[in-house]
Write a protein that holds these residues in place. Structure first.
Motif, PDB file in Angstrom:
ATOM      1  N   ASP A 417      54.616 127.897  81.176  1.00  0.00           N
ATOM      2  CA  ASP A 417      55.773 128.468  80.486  1.00  0.00           C
ATOM      3  C   ASP A 417      55.477 128.873  79.049  1.00  0.00           C
ATOM      4  N   GLN A 418      54.270 128.641  78.577  1.00  0.00           N
ATOM      5  CA  GLN A 418      54.019 128.824  77.157  1.00  0.00           C
ATOM      6  C   GLN A 418      54.115 130.290  76.725  1.00  0.00           C
ATOM      7  N   ALA A 419      53.688 131.214  77.570  1.00  0.00           N
ATOM      8  CA  ALA A 419      53.752 132.634  77.200  1.00  0.00           C
ATOM      9  C   ALA A 419      55.204 133.098  77.074  1.00  0.00           C
ATOM     10  N   ILE A 420      56.026 132.789  78.074  1.00  0.00           N
ATOM     11  CA  ILE A 420      57.434 133.216  78.028  1.00  0.00           C
ATOM     12  C   ILE A 420      58.170 132.479  76.926  1.00  0.00           C
ATOM     13  N   HIS A 421      57.753 131.249  76.635  1.00  0.00           N
ATOM     14  CA  HIS A 421      58.363 130.487  75.543  1.00  0.00           C
ATOM     15  C   HIS A 421      58.115 131.187  74.209  1.00  0.00           C
ATOM     16  N   GLN A 422      56.921 131.698  74.016  1.00  0.00           N
ATOM     17  CA  GLN A 422      56.614 132.422  72.779  1.00  0.00           C
ATOM     18  C   GLN A 422      57.385 133.735  72.708  1.00  0.00           C
ATOM     19  N   GLU A 423      57.530 134.407  73.851  1.00  0.00           N
ATOM     20  CA  GLU A 423      58.259 135.671  73.871  1.00  0.00           C
ATOM     21  C   GLU A 423      59.731 135.484  73.504  1.00  0.00           C
ATOM     22  N   LEU A 424      60.300 134.363  73.908  1.00  0.00           N
ATOM     23  CA  LEU A 424      61.712 134.114  73.602  1.00  0.00           C
ATOM     24  C   LEU A 424      61.927 133.919  72.111  1.00  0.00           C
ATOM     25  N   GLY A 425      60.956 133.346  71.438  1.00  0.00           N
ATOM     26  CA  GLY A 425      61.051 133.173  69.991  1.00  0.00           C
ATOM     27  C   GLY A 425      62.327 132.466  69.585  1.00  0.00           C
ATOM     28  N   GLY A 426      63.070 133.077  68.645  1.00  0.00           N
ATOM     29  CA  GLY A 426      64.282 132.461  68.122  1.00  0.00           C
ATOM     30  C   GLY A 426      65.442 132.447  69.083  1.00  0.00           C
ATOM     31  N   ARG A 427      65.331 133.158  70.201  1.00  0.00           N
ATOM     32  CA  ARG A 427      66.412 133.103  71.204  1.00  0.00           C
ATOM     33  C   ARG A 427      66.515 131.718  71.825  1.00  0.00           C
ATOM     34  N   LEU A 428      65.427 130.973  71.802  1.00  0.00           N
ATOM     35  CA  LEU A 428      65.440 129.570  72.222  1.00  0.00           C
ATOM     36  C   LEU A 428      65.134 128.742  70.973  1.00  0.00           C
ATOM     37  N   GLN A 429      66.188 128.264  70.339  1.00  0.00           N
ATOM     38  CA  GLN A 429      66.016 127.546  69.084  1.00  0.00           C
ATOM     39  C   GLN A 429      65.341 126.195  69.351  1.00  0.00           C
TER      40      GLN A 429
END
Length: 522
Positions: A417-429
């Motif tokens: 999940d690390q790639a999609i986690h980085q893509e989400l950025g501030g959308r996932l505080q």
């Protein structure tokens, strides 16, 4: 690392220094002998295990090095340095076997096992199928495990041969097939399989515990809790028991006037779920001490002032008897969940809660304030992970299209999940969380928690917070087999998977439920 005798610690450290010197002098066998002597003095001394594992890897004994790092992880499952080193050894070993021009069947089986441990099930399947026909039950079980990891449960059932001769083999096959049926959500068939295994070998604790889980799943709590005590006969679980000099509290035993040590046996979620019974023990006993993971103490100690909370058994002091928290429904003769204390039973530090409320207010980008949803999508990624329980973060992207703020309650980001986690950025505080006291305070500052079946859902339920639980098809004994409600936590709502491995419809239901919940949000 908790060596209480200074003289003993000095001897251990002396042997480790001797091993370092011998290693530097290119005398690895003598260095290993010194480390073995150190571990004879204290078998749980982690630095000696780590030094021994590194030395074995250096000498090229990859099998022994892998076993040594595994021993480190048995002691401290979330020890990152050991995890990284263990994976590196497994990869080195697998690469060496893959370079064999004409590998023997036993080498292919080993390669399959290594790929499986490295979470590479497709490579594992290629290797194990190259080794067929599989001669032993252990090899057949590995084949089945690989197929299960690939969500091919029906094929996994066919891995075991018919017509085996010994009672032990019949019992093991019945048990393994029952475990597959359980993962398929076929509870009645799984229970019949565990019962068959016990007919062949009545003293089979793993089958007894499997049967207990099926009884508990089906709501037969009285029989289920009694059968569940067989877990103390399973070596892997027995090793995790506390080293207490006192006897175990037995069913029917009177504890009035006694000092009772209660301890957290398995996961942090189990501790949060069953600590609810502590006040009832405190009403009977003269004194109660709770031994729990150190990270939980920040939320447990304020919630249970009638008990002394410690992180290690050697801090408990003299006590008359001890009991696992998971045994309390049996020991207190309160088998049904509704007979025990009801949620909420945890408390949050008011100052911490105010701090988190202020912090969230400062980071809010939208005005007026939007609903806040806390999200935990995966359990722990060490020890024995459960990939079927975790929801891939990419599957949850529709949640981020809602007019809400999503706040992470996830402590460890899975590798996938690390790639999609980085893509989400501030959308996932994401905020740093020091301990479970922080997690509890943050959760209380939110409007909804969404969590898979991990400790976060137990935290939310024990605090009485509204929580949505996406639940895998195979289920888990504490959540029953049907319905959206929980007997353990009235504030938790379940969203049950209908097709194994498929989360799309579950996420659609979650999104619809969020829209309905926040429809009147102003």
């Amino acid at each position: 690392m908790n060596v209480s005798d200074p003289a003993l610690l000095a001897r251990i450290m002396g042997l480790m220094c001797e091993a370092i010197a011998l290693r530097g002098a290119h005398q690895p066998e003598a260095a290993l002998a010194a480390l073995d002597q150190a571990l004879l003095l204290d078998a749980n001394f982690l630095p000696a295990h780590m030094q021994r594992a590194a030395l074995l890897q250096e000498t090229g004994d990859l099998a022994a090095a892998a076993a040594a790092y595994a021993a480190c992880l048995d002691l401290v499952p979330d020890y990152d340095e050991a995890r990284v080193a263990h994976r590196a050894v497994l990869e080195q070993w697998a690469n060496a076997l893959a370079q064999e021009s004409r590998p023997r069947p036993d080498q292919l089986v080993t390669l399959a096992r290594l790929h499986y441990l490295l979470d590479q099930p497709r490579q594992a399947l290629l290797a194990i199928e190259g080794a067929r026909p599989l001669a032993t039950l252990d090899e057949q079980a590995l084949h089945a495990d690989i197929l299960l990891r690939l969500n091919r449960h029906e094929e996994a059932l066919e891995c075991y041969p018919a017509g085996v001769a010994s009672d032990e083999a019949r019992a093991l096959i019945a048990f393994n097939r029952a475990d597959i049926l359980r993962r398929m959500g076929r509870i009645e068939a799984a229970q019949a399989g565990y019962e068959e295994a016990l007919r062949w070998i009545p003293d089979f604790p793993q089958a007894r515990v499997g049967l207990a889980h099926m009884l508990l799943t089906r709501g037969d709590y009285a029989q289920g809790w009694r059968a569940h005590e067989a877990r103390f006969q399973i070596p892997e679980l027995a090793r995790n028991a506390i080293a207490s000099p006192s006897p175990r509290w037995q069913p029917g035993e009177e504890v009035r006037g006694k000092h009772v040590l209660l301890w957290a046996e398995q996961g942090q979620g189990d501790c949060l779920q069953f600590v609810r019974y502590l006040p009832l023990v405190a009403q009977q006993a003269a004194q109660v001490t709770l031994c729990a993971p150190v990270g939980l103490l920040a939320v447990l100690a304020p919630s249970f002032p009638q008990a002394r909370c410690v992180a290690h058994v050697n801090e408990a002091g003299p006590h008359d008897c001890h009991a696992s928290l998971l045994s309390l429904p049996l020991l207190l003769d309160l088998p049904h969940p509704r007979q025990g204390p009801q949620a909420p039973y945890l408390q949050v530090d008011a100052a911490r809660l105010q701090q988190w409320q202020q912090r969230l207010a400062q980071t809010a980008e939208a005005s007026p304030r939007r609903p806040r949803i806390g999200l935990a999508w995966a359990g722990r990624q060490y020890a024995t992970p459960h990939p079927s329980r975790d929801v891939p973060l990419a599957e949850l992207l529709p949640l981020f299209e809602l007019p809400v703020d999503v706040i992470s309650l996830q402590l460890e980001i899975p590798q996938a999940d690390q790639a999609i986690h980085q893509e989400l950025g501030g959308r996932l505080q994401t905020f740093p969380l020091a301990d479970w006291g922080d997690s509890a305070a943050l959760a209380c500052a939110l409007d909804l928690v969404i969590s898979v079946d991990t400790a976060v859902v137990h935290l939310a339920g024990a605090l009485g917070l509204p929580c949505f639980l996406p639940q895998r098809l195979e289920g888990e004994w504490r959540w029953g087999v049907e319905g959206a409600g929980s007997l353990w936590y009235p504030s938790v709502r379940l969203f049950r998977q209908q097709q194994r491995g498929q989360w799309g419809s579950v996420v659609e239901e979650l999104v619809a439920a969020c829209r309905a919940r926040f429809a009147d949000w102003a």
